[in-house]
Design a protein around this motif. Structure first.
Motif, PDB file in Angstrom:
ATOM      1  N   SER A 276       0.836  -1.210   0.000  1.00  0.00           N
ATOM      2  CA  SER A 276       0.000   0.000   0.000  1.00  0.00           C
ATOM      3  C   SER A 276       0.866   1.254   0.000  1.00  0.00           C
ATOM      4  N   GLU A 277       1.892   1.247   0.819  1.00  0.00           N
ATOM      5  CA  GLU A 277       2.790   2.413   0.903  1.00  0.00           C
ATOM      6  C   GLU A 277       3.522   2.647  -0.415  1.00  0.00           C
ATOM      7  N   ARG A 278       3.893   1.560  -1.101  1.00  0.00           N
ATOM      8  CA  ARG A 278       4.587   1.713  -2.381  1.00  0.00           C
ATOM      9  C   ARG A 278       3.662   2.331  -3.441  1.00  0.00           C
ATOM     10  N   TYR A 279       2.397   1.925  -3.424  1.00  0.00           N
ATOM     11  CA  TYR A 279       1.443   2.511  -4.372  1.00  0.00           C
ATOM     12  C   TYR A 279       1.247   4.002  -4.094  1.00  0.00           C
ATOM     13  N   ILE A 280       1.139   4.362  -2.836  1.00  0.00           N
ATOM     14  CA  ILE A 280       0.978   5.775  -2.480  1.00  0.00           C
ATOM     15  C   ILE A 280       2.236   6.563  -2.857  1.00  0.00           C
ATOM     16  N   GLU A 281       3.399   5.947  -2.672  1.00  0.00           N
ATOM     17  CA  GLU A 281       4.662   6.596  -3.034  1.00  0.00           C
ATOM     18  C   GLU A 281       4.688   6.911  -4.520  1.00  0.00           C
ATOM     19  N   LEU A 282       4.269   5.944  -5.346  1.00  0.00           N
ATOM     20  CA  LEU A 282       4.279   6.208  -6.777  1.00  0.00           C
ATOM     21  C   LEU A 282       3.318   7.338  -7.123  1.00  0.00           C
ATOM     22  N   TYR A 283       2.130   7.316  -6.516  1.00  0.00           N
ATOM     23  CA  TYR A 283       1.164   8.395  -6.773  1.00  0.00           C
ATOM     24  C   TYR A 283       1.806   9.753  -6.511  1.00  0.00           C
ATOM     25  N   GLU A 284       2.443   9.888  -5.355  1.00  0.00           N
ATOM     26  CA  GLU A 284       2.996  11.190  -4.977  1.00  0.00           C
ATOM     27  C   GLU A 284       4.135  11.602  -5.899  1.00  0.00           C
ATOM     28  N   HIS A 285       4.912  10.622  -6.366  1.00  0.00           N
ATOM     29  CA  HIS A 285       6.009  10.952  -7.283  1.00  0.00           C
ATOM     30  C   HIS A 285       5.485  11.365  -8.645  1.00  0.00           C
ATOM     31  N   ILE A 286       4.571  10.570  -9.194  1.00  0.00           N
ATOM     32  CA  ILE A 286       4.152  10.811 -10.568  1.00  0.00           C
ATOM     33  C   ILE A 286       3.180  11.979 -10.675  1.00  0.00           C
ATOM     34  N   VAL A 287       2.316  12.137  -9.679  1.00  0.00           N
ATOM     35  CA  VAL A 287       1.330  13.223  -9.714  1.00  0.00           C
ATOM     36  C   VAL A 287       1.940  14.519  -9.186  1.00  0.00           C
ATOM     37  N   GLY A 288       2.949  14.381  -8.317  1.00  0.00           N
ATOM     38  CA  GLY A 288       3.628  15.564  -7.805  1.00  0.00           C
ATOM     39  C   GLY A 288       2.864  16.287  -6.715  1.00  0.00           C
ATOM     40  N   GLU A 289       2.001  15.567  -6.030  1.00  0.00           N
ATOM     41  CA  GLU A 289       1.269  16.177  -4.906  1.00  0.00           C
ATOM     42  C   GLU A 289       0.975  15.119  -3.854  1.00  0.00           C
ATOM     43  N   LYS A 290       0.673  15.577  -2.662  1.00  0.00           N
ATOM     44  CA  LYS A 290       0.411  14.684  -1.540  1.00  0.00           C
ATOM     45  C   LYS A 290      -0.836  13.844  -1.798  1.00  0.00           C
ATOM     46  N   PHE A 291      -0.756  12.570  -1.497  1.00  0.00           N
ATOM     47  CA  PHE A 291      -1.911  11.685  -1.633  1.00  0.00           C
ATOM     48  C   PHE A 291      -2.867  11.931  -0.465  1.00  0.00           C
ATOM     49  N   VAL A 292      -4.113  12.190  -0.786  1.00  0.00           N
ATOM     50  CA  VAL A 292      -5.129  12.424   0.249  1.00  0.00           C
ATOM     51  C   VAL A 292      -6.003  11.182   0.333  1.00  0.00           C
TER      52      VAL A 292
END
Length: 314
Positions: A276-292
């Motif tokens: 789960s943490e790895r998926y959130i990490e990718l979101y934040e890297h690729i989207v460039g914003e904090k995952f809510v």
């Protein structure tokens, strides 16, 4: 943490339901498609026993961002994104191939290459390449779109010879695939990432080709960190990557590759949380914003309410 493994909605005017490996698709009045991205996770074409919290939200929101960012290249199926885990769109007749494009020799292509093959899906590869090397130019390595079981590699020549896709349509799919990969590469680069390989699915409605399903997510793509890529290649070190490959590697290390008689290793809470943490990490890297994180106390009722309201306006 809560996760949404199964869904069982009865939306207004619902006319059909299809359960995929990860996505649950509800047809509305035979005109619209409600795609609920569950928290299920699959690898080697097998759905693993534990769902991954927030995975569905990550995939749906990354896909929504990239579909919006590429609609100038090719029209897509999306009409609304009413919930963090849901997309509503037009129904298209899908092409029976997935357009896989690779800019680097990794994953399945590397496994084929390292076994001695110098052709993948009819595309020739030069000798002397190492794992994760950049290819001379991006290559398209299509697969069949299997409704059950494994997708299979197929060449452009076979697709055309078997009449799976017409020549005029296939040429358009190739054109779109190269352009989408170029755009995805540019966006990833701005976030310090390399888009290694990815896949696109297309469909047709009223004679128009649409981009369908998700794009540029960790389930459909592989990303490397750009920083240190060259140094790691020169030193023959593994690349630091963000993709679902880490799940596949964990399964392989624990004796599972989806083959008959193999047993899926235990997915402990620690393993589930780390994925789960790895998926959130990718979101934040690729989207460039904090995952809510969306409200996870009552995911089903939240989705049902949001979708029902959206359908009233479509």
């Amino acid at each position: 943490m809560k996760a949404q493994k199964e869904t069982n909605f009865k939306f207004p005017n619902q006319s059909n339901f299809y359960k995929g490996k990860v996505r649950d698709v509800y047809t509305i009045a035979d005109k619209l498609m409600v795609m609920v991205v569950s928290d299920r996770i699959s690898a080697f074409d097998v759905v693993l026993p534990e769902a991954i919290p927030f995975k569905g939200q990550v995939l749906n929101q990354i896909a929504a961002k990239f579909l919006s960012a590429t609609q100038d290249i090719v029209p897509n199926w999306v009409l609304a994104v009413p919930d963090p885990m849901v997309t509503i769109g037009r129904i298209c007749e899908p092409f029976k191939v997935e357009m896989v494009i690779r800019g680097y020799l990794a994953g399945h292509a590397w496994r084929e290459y390292s076994a001695g093959k110098r052709s993948v899906c009819g595309v020739s590869l030069p000798d002397g390449l190492k794992e994760n090397d950049k290819l001379p130019q991006p290559i398209i390595t299509p697969t069949t779109k299997a409704s059950v079981g494994h997708d299979e590699d197929i060449s452009r020549e076979d697709i055309l010879a078997k009449g799976i896709v017409s020549l005029s349509d296939y040429e358009k799919l190739e054109e779109y695939t190269y352009a989408l990969y170029q755009r995805g590469t540019e966006i990833a680069s701005k976030s310090g990432l390399i888009l290694v390989d990815t896949k696109y699915e297309f469909g047709k409605a009223d004679g128009v080709i649409y981009l369908i399903d998700e794009i540029h997510t960790p389930d459909s793509s592989r990303y490397f960190y750009a920083d240190g890529y060259e140094d790691r290649q020169k030193a023959d070190e593994p690349q630091k990557q963000l993709s679902k490959e880490f799940v596949r590697k964990w399964l392989i290390e624990n004796g599972f590759q989806g083959k008959d008689g193999q047993v899926i290793p235990e997915m402990t809470p620690e393993i589930v949380n780390s994925i789960s943490e790895r998926y959130i990490e990718l979101y934040e890297h690729i989207v460039g914003e904090k995952f809510v994180k969306a409200d996870a106390d009552s995911i089903s009722s939240r989705i049902e309410s949001n979708v029902t309201k959206a359908l009233e306006t479509l």
